[in-house]
Design an enzyme around this catalytic site. Sequence first.
Site, short mmCIF file in Angstrom:
data_model
loop_
_atom_site.label_atom_id
_atom_site.label_comp_id
_atom_site.label_asym_id
_atom_site.label_seq_id
_atom_site.Cartn_x
_atom_site.Cartn_y
_atom_site.Cartn_z
N ASP A 146 4.94 -1.38 1.69
CA ASP A 146 4.78 -0.25 0.80
C ASP A 146 6.13 0.08 0.17
O ASP A 146 7.15 -0.49 0.52
CB ASP A 146 4.17 0.94 1.53
CG ASP A 146 5.06 1.48 2.65
OD1 ASP A 146 6.22 1.05 2.74
OD2 ASP A 146 4.59 2.33 3.43
N ASP A 171 -5.27 -0.81 4.47
CA ASP A 171 -4.36 -0.66 5.59
C ASP A 171 -4.56 0.72 6.17
O ASP A 171 -4.98 1.65 5.48
CB ASP A 171 -2.89 -0.82 5.15
CG ASP A 171 -2.36 0.46 4.51
OD1 ASP A 171 -1.71 1.25 5.22
OD2 ASP A 171 -2.63 0.70 3.31
#
Length: 377
Positions: A93, A268
């Site tokens: 991320d 996720d």
Amino acid sequence: MSLPNHFELLATDGAARTGRLITPHGVVRTPAFMPVGTAGAMKGVHWREMREAGADIVLGNTYHLMLRPGAERIAALGGLQRFTTWNGPMLTDSGGFQVMSLADLRKLDEKAVTFRSHIDGLKVELSPERSIEVQRLLGSDIAMQLDECVRLPAEHADIERAMRLSLRWAERSKRAFETAPEGYMLFGIVQGGDVPELRQQSASGLVEIGFHGYAIGGLAVGEPQAVMLKMIEETAPGLPVDRPRYLMGVGTPEDLLEAVKRGIDMFDCVMPTRNGRHGVAFTRFGQINLRNARHADDPRPLDEESAWPSTRDVSRAYLHHLVKSGETLGAMLLSEINIAYYQRLMGDIRDAVSQGTFASFYERMRIGWEAGDIVPR
């Protein structure tokens, strides 16, 4: 401007899709669930268990790894895959979630976000360019643009401001990524909170910029599930059919099933390991709380039909004992059980879409979860 496509769509069934994503470190079968290794490790679960459970790809956190042990150090040690011994596909991320979750420790302007480190209090600047630089140093197969994530509910003006800033940061992120080697990917992130027209404007703007894949961010941040699903319905049709679609930070098995039904390919969430550490197992019967006294004298496993050894062989009584005693092994066992369940769910979804039986599979799964756990002894 278009970028090379590394995603192959293999089959569809309604809006549900299955495909494969080719990365420098291996193939990712989609729909895919990415276990979250925030600091380069899964809490309580070894990498070999990730592989054995069927995970193709895992997630690392740019902000936390940038602070400790440091992106430059990881690069000098051969990159995140070699450093962790995972050696498979990784997505990182961008630090955008920390813009929301660490709001008390940061300042935000057009140029960048400046954090006060939660470790030592030092100021750390994270711009779109620095976020991409860190992710390239980590060596992640899939990097994410830096964005601003807003907790819901929020005012329309604040949601729109963050969405437009995220679009400008998307352009800067893409320019910073231009020197990445062939095969590595950058995903744009759709923002817009719970406002359909802002979601659509964000998606349209990102598609015009052009990315290897597209994520839907800023959901599962306080809104009801119905709102989340509506935003997926408003957003997914505006994303390219031939590119992967990633719903960030989601969620329960039910959330995953509903999102796949609406055309999502990647997920996720910390939930499998976090819930495992709190004594909760995910199974085909739904969520099971091993803290409950009903399990104390039950010699049966969580699911005698499961292919995962710990789910099939370890008694509920023993799991209850470990959880109530605060034994680390209880958290470890339940975390691996949950990861295995999520991966099995993804595999079953891929099979159902490939066989054109997703609708019946969807109904069967919902019926099983709603029926609940087996009768206590």
